[in-house]
Motif scaffolding. Structure first.
Motif, PDB file in Angstrom:
ATOM      1  N   GLU A   1      -8.093  -0.660  -3.215  1.00 17.64           N
ATOM      2  CA  GLU A   1      -9.305   0.100  -2.922  1.00 17.64           C
ATOM      3  C   GLU A   1     -10.359  -0.781  -2.252  1.00 17.64           C
ATOM      4  OE1 GLU A   1     -12.332   2.485  -5.672  1.00 17.64           O
ATOM      5  OE2 GLU A   1     -10.210   2.856  -6.157  1.00 17.64           O
TER       6      GLU A   1
ATOM      7  N   GLN B   1      -9.868  -3.257  -0.503  1.00 19.66           N
ATOM      8  CA  GLN B   1      -9.431  -3.715   0.829  1.00 19.66           C
ATOM      9  C   GLN B   1      -9.912  -2.754   1.913  1.00 19.66           C
ATOM     10  OE1 GLN B   1      -5.193  -4.351   0.814  1.00 19.66           O
ATOM     11  NE2 GLN B   1      -5.354  -6.295  -0.270  1.00 19.66           N
ATOM     12  N   GLU B   2     -10.255  -1.533   1.492  1.00 17.13           N
ATOM     13  CA  GLU B   2     -10.731  -0.544   2.465  1.00 17.13           C
ATOM     14  C   GLU B   2     -12.218  -0.772   2.708  1.00 17.13           C
ATOM     15  OE1 GLU B   2      -9.823   2.930   0.276  1.00 17.13           O
ATOM     16  OE2 GLU B   2      -7.657   2.654   0.437  1.00 17.13           O
ATOM     17  N   ASP B   3     -12.744  -0.176   3.779  1.00 13.61           N
ATOM     18  CA  ASP B   3     -14.186  -0.294   3.983  1.00 13.61           C
ATOM     19  C   ASP B   3     -14.886   0.773   3.142  1.00 13.61           C
ATOM     20  OD1 ASP B   3     -14.053   2.104   5.272  1.00 13.61           O
ATOM     21  OD2 ASP B   3     -14.265   1.287   7.301  1.00 13.61           O
TER      22      ASP B   3
ATOM     23  N   ARG C   1       0.834  -1.207   0.000  1.00  8.26           N
ATOM     24  CA  ARG C   1       0.000   0.000   0.000  1.00  8.26           C
ATOM     25  C   ARG C   1       0.869   1.256   0.000  1.00  8.26           C
ATOM     26  NH1 ARG C   1      -5.247   1.153   0.901  1.00  8.26           N
ATOM     27  NH2 ARG C   1      -5.693  -1.063   0.951  1.00  8.26           N
TER      28      ARG C   1
ATOM     29  N   GLY D   1     -13.659   4.244   3.138  1.00  7.56           N
ATOM     30  CA  GLY D   1     -12.282   4.505   2.724  1.00  7.56           C
ATOM     31  C   GLY D   1     -11.294   4.399   3.870  1.00  7.56           C
ATOM     32  N   ASN D   2     -11.718   3.770   4.981  1.00 11.37           N
ATOM     33  CA  ASN D   2     -10.799   3.595   6.112  1.00 11.37           C
ATOM     34  C   ASN D   2      -9.738   2.539   5.797  1.00 11.37           C
ATOM     35  OD1 ASN D   2     -12.144   5.448   7.729  1.00 11.37           O
ATOM     36  ND2 ASN D   2     -13.625   3.894   8.388  1.00 11.37           N
ATOM     37  N   ALA D   3      -8.648   2.598   6.540  1.00  8.81           N
ATOM     38  CA  ALA D   3      -7.554   1.642   6.326  1.00  8.81           C
ATOM     39  C   ALA D   3      -8.082   0.218   6.499  1.00  8.81           C
ATOM     40  CB  ALA D   3      -6.451   1.921   7.328  1.00  8.81           C
ATOM     41  N   PRO D   4      -7.520  -0.730   5.774  1.00  9.94           N
ATOM     42  CA  PRO D   4      -8.020  -2.118   5.824  1.00  9.94           C
ATOM     43  C   PRO D   4      -7.922  -2.707   7.238  1.00  9.94           C
ATOM     44  CG  PRO D   4      -6.427  -1.838   4.055  1.00  9.94           C
ATOM     45  CD  PRO D   4      -6.392  -0.594   4.851  1.00  9.94           C
TER      46      PRO D   4
END
Lengths: 640, 315
Positions: free
Chosen positions: B271, B273-275, B236, B278-281
């Protein structure tokens, strides 16, 4: 230098040269641009023609090879249904196909799952050439190579027609690019039971396309229907990249056209940009497979001839312009130099040097006309100055004579007022203001035997002729009056004298009176003159009743009629010429009888000389600066 | 003899610590041939994260017609990646799987069609639609079955040429792969239907082991998951370098692709992988998502009883 520049800018030659430069530069630029554009279009047309011609040749060869494979399969496929009783014979068929067709790399007859129960789920006899060129055979299908889902098997099966697979790397052949032609085989029920195939190495195709040399620095590409490179100078891109990979996300028009044309198997050309350089891409499809062959040529390569021509033309154009400026400036300078000389000549003429020598003009053009005009101007000026000198001398002489005539004329009329200071029974004032140096108005008076003889008159016309008639009339009055008792006789005598030999038809209006200073009786005769005004001692102003008769000098023997009246003490006889009541201002408005009568009425108590001055002042006020057009004469007699 | 025993005992004492410290051999198989979809695992291996965790990992890819699940079942692979729905229904193939890391959180499933205005699966009733031979298309299949759309499913290994030739009307694909690949191949689809936008947005890729393997090697599983997560986090933050690693694997396996394709794929994968915000995975399988998928599978009759979350998730 600065001065010279200024002079150049400010001069005709400088401006003309600049204009020539600008117009020439525009014409040159337009001509060059159009020419270069046309040349570029022509070059592009020819390049397009050449590129497509090369492409067409290559494509014909490709199609010929592909068609030969199709024929080979066609000629072999018919055997298969006849030998379905022997699955192993299928190997013979594929091996024979390879033996008979050297350009075919491999061939298989791939059967539907479990077609031969004894042979299992996968049965696809396959013959191929090993690295030594020997023909080997094997069964192709397995759990790890389920051919039923391979493009070469599945697509023609679904399409129900033969199919050329998109090129692929052969797993066994290292870098070799292959394509497979597959033809479905159907049983008597129309059900597909197998696929007969021929693998074709595309190495020859790479060579063939690679050898197209349409332009010096052009290179060639070939892409499959899925836009992957089959031929590319950069071998790493082959089957790994498509022509649209690097521009993914771009929405450029040329890309859309390229995409649309290639997907729909159309030929064409587009202009593309890549890393700042521009390229022409000429492309044309292979009919059999819809793969596209393309020639990519840098725009700079295509137009290098045009660019060279452009550079040469620019140099030539600039040199031509410089030469043109130099020559036109020199030529214009030569043409306009005489104008500068004429300018100097004009200054000298203005300073009075009419005899200055003119520049010599040998040409027969506008400058010659200017020269002739100057020459004519010189002659005219000399002549005019001569005439002016003569005219001025004459005028001065005439003016001198007129001044003398004026003095003489003024000397002919009484000008000492009061004229009879010793008498208290009469007061008299008179004034004559001629419109020019000499005039035609007249007045005169004298006392004899206690009778006041007086006359006021106005000769027709003005100037010297009128003044001469006036002089004659005055002299006649003096000499004739005392010989007659009646005014009409005096008038008749005057008329006879003036009418005699009056070829110029000059005439004179006159009012002549004899006032008996003892009795106040006034005898008078009017010869076409304005009726005098009587101002009584109560301030009443009224015209004397007059018989008009005719002016003097018109008809000899005219019977003038006299009249008489009595003037009371303190009454005034106010006589005037038409210069008073007809005096005009700037608006051409006359002073008028009414205004005169009103003036007299309001000043009736004044003495004759005061009334006279008042009248002149009022007339001047009315004129308000307008030129006096007629002689003005007033005579006022007060009987005391 | 006694001496012999002594020597043997001594040898044991010498060798036991050595064996105890020896790296655990693990064969890992992602669910497809090399591509950016697995960049995190390549990075973990290349950067030595697995070594640091004491794991001797070798990556063995499946073939396009022999899936990672097959390789797990035949014992070739110890750890595989799989989509959630396949993992939850793996019992059908005779194995219970355990999720040890959840990477993507959204559906990347798309339906690329020659036909315009396809807004729902029913618009393709009776049509020929391509589907992977090795799976990944369970949701469209269960919708077809449940709604009786009569879709003629055409199994494929890769759909590109099948689609271009006109042999199928539409094909299932992935937004990170086929959608990009088709566009790069000059294709302008009639329409693209995204399952995430029509009510079927479920987590997809995750790391799985068999229940049996998990019970035997829980610590190794935990370490593998942790090192893999570390690999993804590195990717990332180092996309360009990660792409270089991916391309190395691509070339080794002779996969016909290019860096542009892989770059767009990597961006899409990271993309999803984020919620949604748009939060970190989180790298975890959310129980709500798990239950939603359970409900869908039961509702559509794909499974008869819900899968237990507790046993499905590694501790």
């Amino acid at each position: 230098m600065k001065k010279n520049r200024k002079k150049l800018r400010g001069s005709i030659s400088g401006r003309l040269t600049a204009r020539v430069l600008i117009v020439s530069a525009i014409i040159f630029t337009l001509t060059f641009t159009v020419f270069l554009r046309m040349a570029a279009n022509k070059v592009r047309e020819e390049a397009t023609h050449k590129a497509h011609s090369e492409l067409s040749n290559a494509i014909h060869q490709i199609d010929a090879v592909l068609e030969s494979v199709e024929v080979a399969i066609e000629n072999t496929a018919w055997i298969v249904p006849h030998r379905l009783d022997s699955p192993d014979f299928m190997y013979d068929i594929t091996e024979r196909l390879l033996k008979n067709n050297e350009f075919i790399y491999g061939s298989s007859i791939a059967f539907e799952p479990g077609y031969f129960g004894s042979e299992g789920h996968f049965f696809a006899p396959y013959s191929y050439r090993d690295e030594n060129g020997e023909i080997k055979s094997k069964q192709l299908g397995s759990e790890t190579y389920d051919y039923h889902y391979m493009d070469w098997y599945q697509i023609p099966k679904l399409l129900d027609r033969p199919y050329w697979s998109e090129p692929y790397y052969d797993d066994g052949g290292g870098d070799m690019i292959m394509t497979t032609y597959s033809k479905p085989l159907y049983d008597s029920d129309g059900k597909m039971y197998a696929m007969i195939t021929a693998d074709l190495s595309l190495e020859w195709l790479t060579d063939l396309v690679g050898k197209i040399k349409a332009f010096d620095t052009s290179y060639n590409l070939m892409v499959s229907r899925n836009s992957s490179y089959i031929v590319n100078p950069n071998r790493d891109l082959i089957l790994n990249e498509t022509i649209f990979s690097s521009t993914y996300g771009d929405n450029e028009e040329s890309l859309k056209k390229l995409q649309d044309d290639m997907v729909n198997c159309r030929a064409g050309e587009v202009l593309r940009k890549n890393n700042g350089a521009r390229y022409f891409v000429f492309y044309s499809p292979v009919e059999t497979t819809c793969w596209s062959v393309a020639i990519v040529c840098p725009v700079s390569e295509l137009y290098k001839g045009v660019k060279k021509m452009r550079d040469t033309l620019i140099v030539l154009g600039v040199l031509s312009l410089i030469l043109m400026i130099a020559m036109s400036h020199k030529g214009i300078r030569k043409v306009v130099a005489p104008i500068e000389e004429f300018s100097d000549v004009a200054k000298k003429i203005a300073n009075g040097d009419f005899a200055v020598e003119l520049p010599k003009i040998r040409s027969n053009d506008e400058l010659k006309e200017l020269h002739d005009s100057f020459e004519h101007l010189q002659h005219s000026l000399v002549q005019y100055i001569e005439e002016l000198k003569s005219t001025t001398a004459n005028k001065e002489r005439i003016e001198s004579e007129l001044r003398i005539a004026h003095s003489i004329q003024m000397g002919m009329i009484p000008k000492i007022f009061p004229p009879f200071p010793e008498r208290d029974d009469v007061a008299l004032a008179a004034k004559l203001v001629p419109a020019k140096e000499v005039g035609g108005d007249l007045y005169d008076f004298f006392i004899e035997n206690e009778k006041l003889y007086f006359i006021i008159g106005d000769v027709s016309g003005k100037g010297i002729p009128a003044s001469l008639v006036m002089a004659v009339t005055c002299r006649l009055f003096r000499s004739v009056a005392s010989h007659f008792d009646k005014p009409e006789d005096i008038i008749s005598s005057l008329n006879e004298s003036l009418a005699d030999g009056n070829d110029s038809n000059m005439f004179c209006t006159a009012f002549l009176g004899i006032l008996d200073l003892k009795t106040g009786q006034l005898q008078y005769c009017n010869a076409g003159h304005n009726a005098p005004l009587i101002i009584d001692n109560e301030g009443k102003v009224s015209p004397i009743k007059v018989i008009p008769n005719l002016p003097l000098g018109l008809f000899s023997g005219f019977p003038y009629q006299g009249q008489e009246t009595v003037i009371d003490k303190q009454m005034m006889i106010y006589m005037f010429t038409d210069g008073v009541n007809e005096a005009e201002n700037r608006n051409m408005e006359q002073f008028g009888d009414e205004r005169l009568i009103s003036l007299l009425r309001s000043n009736s108590s004044l003495e004759p000389n005061e009334i006279l001055e008042k009248t002149f002042a009022e007339v001047k006020l009315h004129a308000n600066g307008a030129d006096q057009s007629d002689d003005i004469t007033i005579m006022c007699i007060k009987y005391c | 003899m006694n001496n012999m025993k002594k020597y043997l005992t001594l040898l044991c004492f010498i060798l036991v610590p050595f064996f105890q410290g020896a790296a655990q051999k693990i064969t890992f198989t992602p669910q497809w041939t090399p591509q950016s979809q697995f960049a995190g695992y390549y990075a973990a291996l290349e950067n030595g994260y697995y070594d640091e965790a004491g794991l001797d990992v070798s990556i063995v890819h499946p073939t396009t017609s022999y899936s990672s699940m097959n390789m797990l079942l035949d014992g070739t692979s110890d750890i595989i990646t799989s989509e959630l729905i396949q993992a939850m229904t793996a019992t059908k193939q005779g194995v219970r799987l355990v999720n040890i890391l959840q990477t993507t959180q959204h559906s990347t499933l798309v339906l690329i069609s020659h036909i315009k205005d396809i807004n729902k699966m029913a618009d393709l009733a009776g049509r020929r639609v391509g589907t992977w031979k090795v799976g990944f298309s369970e949701i469209p299949h269960i919708i077809d079955e449940k709604e009786g759309l009569g879709i003629e499913w055409i199994k494929f290994i890769t759909p590109l040429n099948l689609y271009i030739s006109g042999a199928i009307d539409a094909t299932i694909g992935k937004s990170y792969n086929e959608e990009i690949l088709f566009s790069m191949s000059g294709i302008t689809p009639g329409s693209i239907l995204r399952f995430s936008e029509i009510g079927f947005d479920y987590p997809e890729d995750g790391l799985y082991v068999s229940e049996e393997f998990y019970k035997k090697h829980p610590e190794q599983c935990r370490k593998f998951a942790e090192a893999s997560r570390k690999g993804w986090e590195w990717v990332r933050n180092n996309r360009e370098e990660a792409l270089g690693i991916v391309m190395k694997y691509v070339k080794e396996e002779n996969v016909p692709t290019n860096i542009y394709n892989q770059k767009w794929m990597l961006n899409t994968i990271l993309e999803v992988q984020e919620d949604v915000k748009g939060n970190a995975p989180s790298y975890k399988l959310n129980i709500e998502d798990f239950n939603r998928l359970n409900e869908l599978l039961i509702q559509y009759g794909y499974i008869s009883k819900p899968v237990e979350y507790k046993g499905f998730i590694g501790e």
